[in-house]
Design an enzyme around this catalytic site. Structure first.
Site: not given
Length: 497
Positions: A20, A22, A246, A305
Protein backbone atom coordinates in the site's frame (compact mmCIF):
# COMPACT_ATOMS: atom_id res chain seq x y z
CA UNK A 1 -12.64 -20.87 -14.23
CA UNK A 2 -9.77 -22.17 -16.32
CA UNK A 3 -6.18 -23.24 -15.80
CA UNK A 4 -3.30 -22.90 -18.23
CA UNK A 5 -0.18 -24.43 -19.65
CA UNK A 6 2.93 -25.06 -17.55
CA UNK A 7 6.46 -23.99 -18.37
CA UNK A 8 9.59 -26.00 -18.92
CA UNK A 9 11.92 -26.31 -15.94
CA UNK A 10 13.42 -22.92 -15.09
CA UNK A 11 14.85 -21.64 -11.83
CA UNK A 12 15.16 -17.85 -12.17
CA UNK A 13 12.04 -15.77 -11.51
CA UNK A 14 11.25 -12.08 -11.02
CA UNK A 15 8.62 -11.08 -8.46
CA UNK A 16 6.98 -7.67 -8.23
CA UNK A 17 5.35 -7.12 -4.85
CA UNK A 18 3.16 -4.02 -4.48
CA UNK A 19 2.19 -2.91 -1.01
CA UNK A 20 0.00 0.00 0.00
CA UNK A 21 2.99 2.35 0.34
CA UNK A 22 5.89 0.78 -1.56
CA UNK A 23 6.83 -1.82 -4.14
CA UNK A 24 9.80 -4.03 -4.90
CA UNK A 25 11.23 -6.08 -7.74
CA UNK A 26 13.05 -9.13 -6.41
CA UNK A 27 14.91 -11.77 -8.38
CA UNK A 28 14.64 -15.31 -7.05
CA UNK A 29 17.06 -18.12 -7.83
CA UNK A 30 16.38 -21.71 -6.80
CA UNK A 31 19.38 -24.04 -6.47
CA UNK A 32 17.36 -27.17 -5.72
CA UNK A 33 17.47 -26.65 -1.95
CA UNK A 34 16.97 -22.97 -1.14
CA UNK A 35 15.41 -19.88 -2.74
CA UNK A 36 17.87 -17.00 -2.87
CA UNK A 37 16.41 -13.48 -3.18
CA UNK A 38 18.04 -10.36 -4.60
CA UNK A 39 16.24 -7.01 -4.48
CA UNK A 40 16.94 -5.15 -7.73
CA UNK A 41 14.50 -2.25 -7.45
CA UNK A 42 12.46 -0.54 -4.72
CA UNK A 43 10.06 2.36 -5.12
CA UNK A 44 7.40 4.31 -3.26
CA UNK A 45 3.75 3.72 -4.08
CA UNK A 46 2.01 6.95 -3.21
CA UNK A 47 -1.69 7.61 -3.74
CA UNK A 48 -2.70 11.02 -5.07
CA UNK A 49 -5.76 12.96 -3.93
CA UNK A 50 -7.35 15.14 -6.63
CA UNK A 51 -10.45 17.20 -5.94
CA UNK A 52 -11.65 14.93 -3.16
CA UNK A 53 -10.92 11.56 -4.80
CA UNK A 54 -7.97 9.35 -3.81
CA UNK A 55 -6.32 7.63 -6.80
CA UNK A 56 -3.51 5.18 -7.44
CA UNK A 57 -0.86 6.61 -9.77
CA UNK A 58 -0.97 3.66 -12.15
CA UNK A 59 1.27 5.18 -14.84
CA UNK A 60 4.01 5.78 -12.27
CA UNK A 61 3.50 2.25 -10.97
CA UNK A 62 3.95 0.81 -14.45
CA UNK A 63 7.01 3.01 -15.02
CA UNK A 64 8.51 1.44 -11.90
CA UNK A 65 7.67 -2.04 -13.21
CA UNK A 66 9.62 -1.24 -16.38
CA UNK A 67 12.55 0.00 -14.29
CA UNK A 68 12.44 -3.25 -12.33
CA UNK A 69 12.47 -5.29 -15.54
CA UNK A 70 15.45 -3.33 -16.82
CA UNK A 71 17.43 -3.69 -13.59
CA UNK A 72 16.60 -7.40 -13.38
CA UNK A 73 18.04 -7.84 -16.88
CA UNK A 74 21.20 -6.09 -15.70
CA UNK A 75 21.38 -8.53 -12.77
CA UNK A 76 21.41 -11.62 -14.97
CA UNK A 77 17.90 -11.80 -16.39
CA UNK A 78 14.88 -13.97 -15.65
CA UNK A 79 12.64 -16.55 -17.26
CA UNK A 80 9.32 -15.67 -15.69
CA UNK A 81 7.78 -12.60 -14.06
CA UNK A 82 4.74 -12.27 -11.79
CA UNK A 83 2.98 -9.53 -9.87
CA UNK A 84 1.08 -9.50 -6.58
CA UNK A 85 -0.75 -6.52 -5.07
CA UNK A 86 -3.33 -5.62 -2.45
CA UNK A 87 -6.92 -6.71 -3.11
CA UNK A 88 -10.24 -5.18 -4.22
CA UNK A 89 -9.05 -2.23 -6.37
CA UNK A 90 -9.36 -2.24 -10.16
CA UNK A 91 -9.00 -0.36 -13.43
CA UNK A 92 -11.63 0.02 -16.14
CA UNK A 93 -10.79 -0.26 -19.86
CA UNK A 94 -12.80 1.06 -22.80
CA UNK A 95 -13.53 -0.82 -26.01
CA UNK A 96 -10.09 0.00 -27.39
CA UNK A 97 -8.36 -1.38 -24.31
CA UNK A 98 -7.46 2.07 -22.98
CA UNK A 99 -7.62 2.89 -19.28
CA UNK A 100 -10.61 5.14 -18.61
CA UNK A 101 -9.10 6.74 -15.51
CA UNK A 102 -6.63 6.02 -12.73
CA UNK A 103 -7.87 3.32 -10.34
CA UNK A 104 -9.46 4.71 -7.18
CA UNK A 105 -7.87 3.85 -3.83
CA UNK A 106 -9.79 1.60 -1.45
CA UNK A 107 -9.48 4.25 1.29
CA UNK A 108 -11.49 6.73 -0.79
CA UNK A 109 -14.81 7.64 0.81
CA UNK A 110 -17.07 6.93 -2.18
CA UNK A 111 -18.41 3.65 -0.77
CA UNK A 112 -20.04 5.06 2.36
CA UNK A 113 -23.54 3.66 2.72
CA UNK A 114 -23.16 1.08 -0.03
CA UNK A 115 -23.24 -1.92 2.29
CA UNK A 116 -26.61 -0.86 3.67
CA UNK A 117 -27.91 -0.17 0.17
CA UNK A 118 -26.84 -3.65 -0.98
CA UNK A 119 -28.82 -5.25 1.87
CA UNK A 120 -31.99 -3.72 0.42
CA UNK A 121 -31.45 -5.90 -2.66
CA UNK A 122 -29.77 -8.92 -1.09
CA UNK A 123 -30.39 -9.54 2.63
CA UNK A 124 -27.18 -9.73 4.62
CA UNK A 125 -27.46 -13.40 5.53
CA UNK A 126 -28.14 -14.41 1.93
CA UNK A 127 -25.35 -12.17 0.60
CA UNK A 128 -22.87 -13.84 2.93
CA UNK A 129 -24.14 -17.30 1.99
CA UNK A 130 -23.62 -16.53 -1.70
CA UNK A 131 -20.09 -15.17 -1.41
CA UNK A 132 -18.71 -16.11 2.01
CA UNK A 133 -16.85 -12.79 2.19
CA UNK A 134 -16.44 -10.40 5.13
CA UNK A 135 -18.46 -7.20 4.67
CA UNK A 136 -16.12 -4.24 4.31
CA UNK A 137 -17.00 -0.94 2.63
CA UNK A 138 -13.84 -1.09 0.53
CA UNK A 139 -14.81 -4.35 -1.23
CA UNK A 140 -15.00 -4.24 -5.03
CA UNK A 141 -18.73 -4.86 -5.09
CA UNK A 142 -19.38 -1.70 -3.08
CA UNK A 143 -16.96 0.32 -5.18
CA UNK A 144 -18.95 -0.72 -8.26
CA UNK A 145 -22.23 0.14 -6.58
CA UNK A 146 -20.82 3.58 -5.78
CA UNK A 147 -19.82 4.02 -9.43
CA UNK A 148 -23.27 3.00 -10.58
CA UNK A 149 -24.89 5.57 -8.30
CA UNK A 150 -22.38 8.43 -8.57
CA UNK A 151 -20.81 8.06 -12.02
CA UNK A 152 -23.02 5.83 -14.17
CA UNK A 153 -21.62 7.22 -17.44
CA UNK A 154 -18.15 5.93 -16.56
CA UNK A 155 -19.46 2.46 -15.81
CA UNK A 156 -21.44 2.43 -19.06
CA UNK A 157 -18.27 3.21 -21.04
CA UNK A 158 -16.35 0.38 -19.39
CA UNK A 159 -15.86 -2.79 -21.42
CA UNK A 160 -13.39 -4.58 -19.13
CA UNK A 161 -12.62 -4.60 -15.40
CA UNK A 162 -9.17 -5.76 -14.32
CA UNK A 163 -7.93 -5.96 -10.74
CA UNK A 164 -4.60 -4.31 -10.10
CA UNK A 165 -2.28 -7.30 -10.72
CA UNK A 166 -4.37 -8.31 -13.74
CA UNK A 167 -4.18 -4.75 -15.05
CA UNK A 168 -0.39 -4.82 -14.81
CA UNK A 169 -0.34 -8.23 -16.53
CA UNK A 170 -2.44 -6.72 -19.34
CA UNK A 171 -0.06 -3.78 -19.69
CA UNK A 172 2.83 -6.25 -19.87
CA UNK A 173 1.28 -8.70 -22.34
CA UNK A 174 -1.94 -7.33 -23.88
CA UNK A 175 -3.84 -10.33 -22.44
CA UNK A 176 -6.92 -9.83 -20.26
CA UNK A 177 -7.36 -12.41 -17.49
CA UNK A 178 -8.55 -12.39 -13.88
CA UNK A 179 -6.54 -14.37 -11.36
CA UNK A 180 -8.44 -16.60 -8.94
CA UNK A 181 -7.23 -15.32 -5.54
CA UNK A 182 -7.57 -11.63 -6.40
CA UNK A 183 -11.07 -12.23 -7.79
CA UNK A 184 -12.12 -13.72 -4.46
CA UNK A 185 -11.50 -10.40 -2.66
CA UNK A 186 -14.25 -8.72 -4.70
CA UNK A 187 -17.31 -10.20 -2.95
CA UNK A 188 -18.54 -11.00 -6.47
CA UNK A 189 -17.38 -14.62 -6.62
CA UNK A 190 -19.75 -17.54 -6.07
CA UNK A 191 -18.50 -19.30 -2.93
CA UNK A 192 -19.47 -22.73 -4.23
CA UNK A 193 -18.40 -22.64 -7.88
CA UNK A 194 -15.41 -20.29 -7.75
CA UNK A 195 -16.81 -18.36 -10.73
CA UNK A 196 -18.50 -14.98 -10.97
CA UNK A 197 -21.82 -14.86 -9.13
CA UNK A 198 -24.55 -14.14 -11.68
CA UNK A 199 -27.03 -13.82 -8.83
CA UNK A 200 -25.10 -11.08 -7.03
CA UNK A 201 -24.42 -9.19 -10.25
CA UNK A 202 -28.02 -9.44 -11.42
CA UNK A 203 -29.63 -8.42 -8.15
CA UNK A 204 -27.28 -5.46 -7.67
CA UNK A 205 -27.66 -4.42 -11.29
CA UNK A 206 -23.94 -4.61 -12.09
CA UNK A 207 -22.67 -5.36 -15.61
CA UNK A 208 -21.55 -8.98 -16.12
CA UNK A 209 -19.86 -8.37 -19.43
CA UNK A 210 -16.95 -6.37 -17.98
CA UNK A 211 -15.53 -9.39 -16.14
CA UNK A 212 -12.91 -11.60 -17.80
CA UNK A 213 -12.32 -15.36 -17.42
CA UNK A 214 -10.89 -16.48 -14.07
CA UNK A 215 -7.59 -18.39 -14.23
CA UNK A 216 -5.67 -20.26 -11.54
CA UNK A 217 -2.36 -19.32 -9.95
CA UNK A 218 0.45 -20.70 -12.10
CA UNK A 219 -1.26 -19.89 -15.40
CA UNK A 220 0.92 -18.54 -18.20
CA UNK A 221 -0.62 -15.23 -19.30
CA UNK A 222 1.76 -14.71 -22.22
CA UNK A 223 5.16 -13.31 -23.18
CA UNK A 224 6.22 -9.75 -22.47
CA UNK A 225 4.90 -7.32 -25.07
CA UNK A 226 7.16 -7.17 -28.13
CA UNK A 227 7.38 -3.37 -28.24
CA UNK A 228 8.40 -3.26 -24.56
CA UNK A 229 10.97 -6.00 -25.09
CA UNK A 230 12.49 -3.92 -27.86
CA UNK A 231 12.40 -0.76 -25.74
CA UNK A 232 14.14 -2.38 -22.76
CA UNK A 233 16.21 -4.98 -24.61
CA UNK A 234 14.49 -7.91 -22.89
CA UNK A 235 14.22 -11.57 -23.79
CA UNK A 236 10.66 -12.94 -24.27
CA UNK A 237 10.08 -13.96 -20.64
CA UNK A 238 6.68 -15.34 -19.73
CA UNK A 239 4.28 -13.49 -17.44
CA UNK A 240 2.68 -15.90 -14.97
CA UNK A 241 -0.22 -15.53 -12.56
CA UNK A 242 0.74 -16.35 -9.00
CA UNK A 243 -1.48 -15.93 -5.96
CA UNK A 244 -1.89 -12.35 -7.12
CA UNK A 245 -3.53 -11.21 -3.89
CA UNK A 246 -0.50 -10.48 -1.71
CA UNK A 247 -2.11 -12.12 1.33
CA UNK A 248 -2.43 -15.42 -0.50
CA UNK A 249 1.17 -15.26 -1.70
CA UNK A 250 2.23 -14.72 1.91
CA UNK A 251 0.16 -17.68 3.10
CA UNK A 252 1.78 -19.91 0.48
CA UNK A 253 5.08 -19.14 2.22
CA UNK A 254 4.08 -20.00 5.81
CA UNK A 255 6.98 -22.28 6.86
CA UNK A 256 5.02 -25.23 8.23
CA UNK A 257 4.23 -28.79 7.27
CA UNK A 258 1.16 -28.88 9.53
CA UNK A 259 -2.21 -29.23 7.84
CA UNK A 260 -3.96 -27.14 10.49
CA UNK A 261 -2.13 -23.92 11.25
CA UNK A 262 -2.97 -20.34 12.23
CA UNK A 263 -1.24 -17.38 10.61
CA UNK A 264 -1.14 -13.61 10.76
CA UNK A 265 -0.02 -12.00 7.52
CA UNK A 266 1.05 -8.77 9.15
CA UNK A 267 1.60 -5.58 7.17
CA UNK A 268 -0.52 -2.48 6.58
CA UNK A 269 -3.40 -4.92 7.15
CA UNK A 270 -3.34 -7.91 9.49
CA UNK A 271 -4.96 -11.01 8.01
CA UNK A 272 -5.61 -13.53 10.77
CA UNK A 273 -6.77 -16.98 9.77
CA UNK A 274 -6.25 -20.56 8.73
CA UNK A 275 -6.24 -22.64 5.57
CA UNK A 276 -9.17 -24.97 4.80
CA UNK A 277 -10.01 -27.37 2.01
CA UNK A 278 -13.36 -25.67 1.28
CA UNK A 279 -15.34 -22.56 2.28
CA UNK A 280 -16.81 -22.57 5.79
CA UNK A 281 -20.11 -20.70 5.62
CA UNK A 282 -22.61 -21.02 8.44
CA UNK A 283 -24.48 -18.92 10.98
CA UNK A 284 -21.46 -18.70 13.26
CA UNK A 285 -19.03 -17.50 10.58
CA UNK A 286 -21.67 -15.08 9.30
CA UNK A 287 -22.24 -13.61 12.77
CA UNK A 288 -18.48 -13.21 13.20
CA UNK A 289 -18.09 -11.72 9.69
CA UNK A 290 -15.25 -14.09 8.76
CA UNK A 291 -14.16 -14.20 5.14
CA UNK A 292 -13.56 -17.15 2.82
CA UNK A 293 -10.96 -16.08 0.28
CA UNK A 294 -9.42 -18.41 -2.27
CA UNK A 295 -5.81 -19.58 -2.04
CA UNK A 296 -3.37 -21.66 -4.03
CA UNK A 297 -4.07 -25.24 -5.06
CA UNK A 298 -7.81 -24.91 -4.47
CA UNK A 299 -7.60 -24.03 -0.79
CA UNK A 300 -9.80 -21.59 1.07
CA UNK A 301 -8.32 -19.04 3.45
CA UNK A 302 -10.69 -18.57 6.36
CA UNK A 303 -9.69 -15.27 7.94
CA UNK A 304 -10.48 -11.93 9.52
CA UNK A 305 -9.30 -8.68 7.92
CA UNK A 306 -7.98 -6.48 10.72
CA UNK A 307 -6.37 -3.08 10.36
CA UNK A 308 -2.72 -3.69 11.12
CA UNK A 309 0.46 -1.63 10.99
CA UNK A 310 -1.49 1.14 9.23
CA UNK A 311 -2.33 2.49 12.69
CA UNK A 312 1.36 2.84 13.51
CA UNK A 313 2.42 3.97 10.03
CA UNK A 314 -0.22 6.69 9.77
CA UNK A 315 0.45 7.89 13.32
CA UNK A 316 4.14 8.20 12.49
CA UNK A 317 3.31 10.17 9.34
CA UNK A 318 1.20 12.58 11.40
CA UNK A 319 3.99 13.16 13.90
CA UNK A 320 6.35 13.76 10.97
CA UNK A 321 3.92 16.39 9.65
CA UNK A 322 4.14 18.01 13.09
CA UNK A 323 7.95 18.04 12.96
CA UNK A 324 8.63 14.95 15.11
CA UNK A 325 10.47 12.39 12.97
CA UNK A 326 10.37 9.28 15.15
CA UNK A 327 11.83 6.01 13.91
CA UNK A 328 9.75 2.87 14.40
CA UNK A 329 12.31 1.72 16.98
CA UNK A 330 11.83 4.98 18.93
CA UNK A 331 8.04 4.58 18.84
CA UNK A 332 8.37 1.02 20.13
CA UNK A 333 10.66 2.21 22.94
CA UNK A 334 8.20 4.93 23.98
CA UNK A 335 5.33 2.42 23.95
CA UNK A 336 7.29 0.09 26.25
CA UNK A 337 7.91 2.94 28.68
CA UNK A 338 4.21 3.83 28.95
CA UNK A 339 1.90 2.37 31.60
CA UNK A 340 0.10 -0.77 30.34
CA UNK A 341 -3.64 -1.22 29.81
CA UNK A 342 -4.74 2.38 30.35
CA UNK A 343 -7.06 2.60 27.34
CA UNK A 344 -8.08 0.77 24.18
CA UNK A 345 -9.40 1.37 20.69
CA UNK A 346 -11.20 -0.91 18.29
CA UNK A 347 -8.63 -1.02 15.45
CA UNK A 348 -11.42 -1.73 12.96
CA UNK A 349 -13.62 1.21 13.91
CA UNK A 350 -14.44 3.11 10.70
CA UNK A 351 -12.79 6.34 11.88
CA UNK A 352 -9.36 4.67 11.66
CA UNK A 353 -9.61 3.74 7.96
CA UNK A 354 -9.03 7.12 6.22
CA UNK A 355 -5.75 8.96 5.96
CA UNK A 356 -5.12 11.89 8.29
CA UNK A 357 -4.51 12.70 11.93
CA UNK A 358 -4.72 9.25 13.48
CA UNK A 359 -3.34 10.14 16.95
CA UNK A 360 -6.13 12.68 17.32
CA UNK A 361 -8.69 10.04 16.38
CA UNK A 362 -7.24 7.66 18.97
CA UNK A 363 -7.75 10.32 21.64
CA UNK A 364 -11.26 11.08 20.41
CA UNK A 365 -12.20 7.37 20.49
CA UNK A 366 -10.97 7.07 24.07
CA UNK A 367 -12.80 10.23 25.10
CA UNK A 368 -16.16 9.23 23.62
CA UNK A 369 -15.92 5.76 25.21
CA UNK A 370 -15.21 7.23 28.66
CA UNK A 371 -11.64 5.99 28.96
CA UNK A 372 -8.36 7.57 29.95
CA UNK A 373 -7.30 9.88 27.10
CA UNK A 374 -3.70 9.15 26.10
CA UNK A 375 -1.52 12.25 26.21
CA UNK A 376 1.98 11.29 25.13
CA UNK A 377 3.34 9.61 22.02
CA UNK A 378 4.21 6.57 24.11
CA UNK A 379 0.70 6.31 25.58
CA UNK A 380 -0.88 6.50 22.12
CA UNK A 381 1.49 3.86 20.80
CA UNK A 382 0.88 1.61 23.81
CA UNK A 383 -2.86 1.91 23.23
CA UNK A 384 -2.45 0.93 19.56
CA UNK A 385 -0.12 -2.01 20.25
CA UNK A 386 -2.27 -3.49 23.02
CA UNK A 387 -5.48 -2.99 21.05
CA UNK A 388 -4.03 -4.79 18.03
CA UNK A 389 -2.83 -7.72 20.14
CA UNK A 390 -6.22 -8.01 21.85
CA UNK A 391 -8.01 -7.83 18.51
CA UNK A 392 -5.84 -10.76 17.39
CA UNK A 393 -6.89 -12.61 20.54
CA UNK A 394 -10.58 -12.20 19.69
CA UNK A 395 -9.99 -13.30 16.09
CA UNK A 396 -8.07 -16.35 17.39
CA UNK A 397 -11.04 -17.30 19.55
CA UNK A 398 -13.49 -16.82 16.66
CA UNK A 399 -11.45 -18.94 14.23
CA UNK A 400 -11.18 -21.77 16.75
CA UNK A 401 -14.89 -21.55 17.49
CA UNK A 402 -15.80 -21.87 13.81
CA UNK A 403 -13.33 -24.59 12.82
CA UNK A 404 -13.59 -26.55 16.09
CA UNK A 405 -9.85 -27.10 15.85
CA UNK A 406 -7.05 -26.43 18.29
CA UNK A 407 -3.93 -24.52 17.29
CA UNK A 408 -0.79 -24.69 19.40
CA UNK A 409 1.09 -21.74 17.88
CA UNK A 410 0.64 -18.72 15.62
CA UNK A 411 2.79 -18.08 12.54
CA UNK A 412 3.39 -14.38 11.90
CA UNK A 413 4.69 -13.60 8.42
CA UNK A 414 5.41 -10.36 6.57
CA UNK A 415 6.75 -6.98 7.60
CA UNK A 416 5.17 -7.17 11.04
CA UNK A 417 7.69 -9.84 12.03
CA UNK A 418 10.24 -7.03 12.42
CA UNK A 419 8.08 -5.47 15.14
CA UNK A 420 9.29 -7.39 18.17
CA UNK A 421 6.94 -5.67 20.59
CA UNK A 422 3.85 -6.57 18.57
CA UNK A 423 5.01 -10.18 18.19
CA UNK A 424 5.59 -10.50 21.95
CA UNK A 425 2.26 -8.88 22.79
CA UNK A 426 0.54 -11.24 20.35
CA UNK A 427 2.01 -14.24 22.16
CA UNK A 428 1.04 -12.72 25.52
CA UNK A 429 -2.51 -11.85 24.49
CA UNK A 430 -3.24 -15.12 22.67
CA UNK A 431 -1.52 -17.34 25.22
CA UNK A 432 0.39 -19.45 22.67
CA UNK A 433 3.89 -19.21 21.18
CA UNK A 434 4.39 -16.99 18.13
CA UNK A 435 6.78 -18.02 15.35
CA UNK A 436 7.78 -14.89 13.44
CA UNK A 437 9.09 -15.16 9.90
CA UNK A 438 9.78 -14.96 7.09
CA UNK A 439 9.74 -11.18 6.63
CA UNK A 440 9.55 -11.52 2.85
CA UNK A 441 6.73 -14.06 2.88
CA UNK A 442 4.76 -12.43 0.07
CA UNK A 443 7.75 -12.37 -2.28
CA UNK A 444 8.69 -15.95 -1.36
CA UNK A 445 5.13 -17.12 -2.06
CA UNK A 446 5.15 -15.26 -5.38
CA UNK A 447 8.47 -16.84 -6.38
CA UNK A 448 7.38 -20.28 -5.17
CA UNK A 449 4.28 -20.36 -7.40
CA UNK A 450 6.40 -19.23 -10.36
CA UNK A 451 8.81 -22.08 -9.63
CA UNK A 452 5.91 -24.52 -9.36
CA UNK A 453 4.64 -23.31 -12.75
CA UNK A 454 8.12 -23.93 -14.16
CA UNK A 455 8.31 -27.43 -12.70
CA UNK A 456 11.24 -26.58 -10.44
CA UNK A 457 9.14 -27.19 -7.29
CA UNK A 458 6.41 -29.82 -7.09
CA UNK A 459 3.74 -28.12 -4.97
CA UNK A 460 3.05 -25.68 -2.13
CA UNK A 461 3.84 -28.24 0.56
CA UNK A 462 7.32 -28.70 -0.88
CA UNK A 463 7.68 -24.94 -1.29
CA UNK A 464 6.89 -24.40 2.40
CA UNK A 465 9.52 -26.97 3.35
CA UNK A 466 12.09 -25.23 1.16
CA UNK A 467 11.18 -21.83 2.63
CA UNK A 468 11.53 -23.23 6.16
CA UNK A 469 15.05 -24.32 5.18
CA UNK A 470 15.81 -20.95 3.57
CA UNK A 471 14.52 -18.49 6.18
CA UNK A 472 15.03 -17.91 9.90
CA UNK A 473 12.06 -17.91 12.28
CA UNK A 474 12.09 -16.09 15.65
CA UNK A 475 10.06 -17.65 18.51
CA UNK A 476 8.17 -15.66 21.16
CA UNK A 477 6.81 -17.37 24.27
CA UNK A 478 3.73 -16.01 26.10
CA UNK A 479 4.30 -14.11 29.34
CA UNK A 480 2.01 -12.68 32.04
CA UNK A 481 -1.13 -14.10 30.40
CA UNK A 482 -3.29 -13.34 33.47
CA UNK A 483 -2.87 -9.59 32.98
CA UNK A 484 -3.88 -9.97 29.34
CA UNK A 485 -6.93 -12.04 30.33
CA UNK A 486 -8.11 -9.19 32.54
CA UNK A 487 -7.32 -6.60 29.85
CA UNK A 488 -9.35 -8.54 27.28
CA UNK A 489 -12.43 -8.43 29.49
CA UNK A 490 -12.13 -4.65 29.53
CA UNK A 491 -11.20 -4.36 25.83
CA UNK A 492 -14.36 -6.12 24.66
CA UNK A 493 -16.47 -3.22 25.94
CA UNK A 494 -15.00 -0.97 23.24
CA UNK A 495 -15.49 -3.18 20.16
CA UNK A 496 -17.80 -1.30 17.81
CA UNK A 497 -17.59 -3.47 14.65
Amino acid sequence: MTGGSTLEHQTRALAFDFGASSGRAILGTFDGEKIRMEEVHRFSNDPVEIRGTLYWDVLRQFYEIKQGLLKAKQHGGFNTVAIDTWGVDFGLLDGDGCLLENPVHYRDGRTRGMIEESFQRIPQEEFYRLTGIQFMELNTVFQLMALKRQRPALLQRAKTLLFMPDLFNYLLTGEKRTEYTIASTSQLMDAQTGGWSDEVLDRLGLPKEIFTPIVLPGTVVGPLDEAMREELGLNPAQVVTVASHDTQSAIAAVPTQEKDFIFISCGTWSLFGTELEAPLINETSAAMNITNERGVEGTTTFLKNIIGLWLIQESRRQWQREGQDFSYAELEKQALAAKPFQCFIDPDAPEFVPQGNLPRRVREFCEKTGQYIPQTVGEIMRCIYESLALKYRLAFKEIRSCTQRDYQEIHVVGGGTKDRLLCQMTADACGVPVLAGPVEATVLGNLAVQLIACGAIENVRQARKIIAQSEAVTPYSPKDTQSWDAACDQFQHYIVT
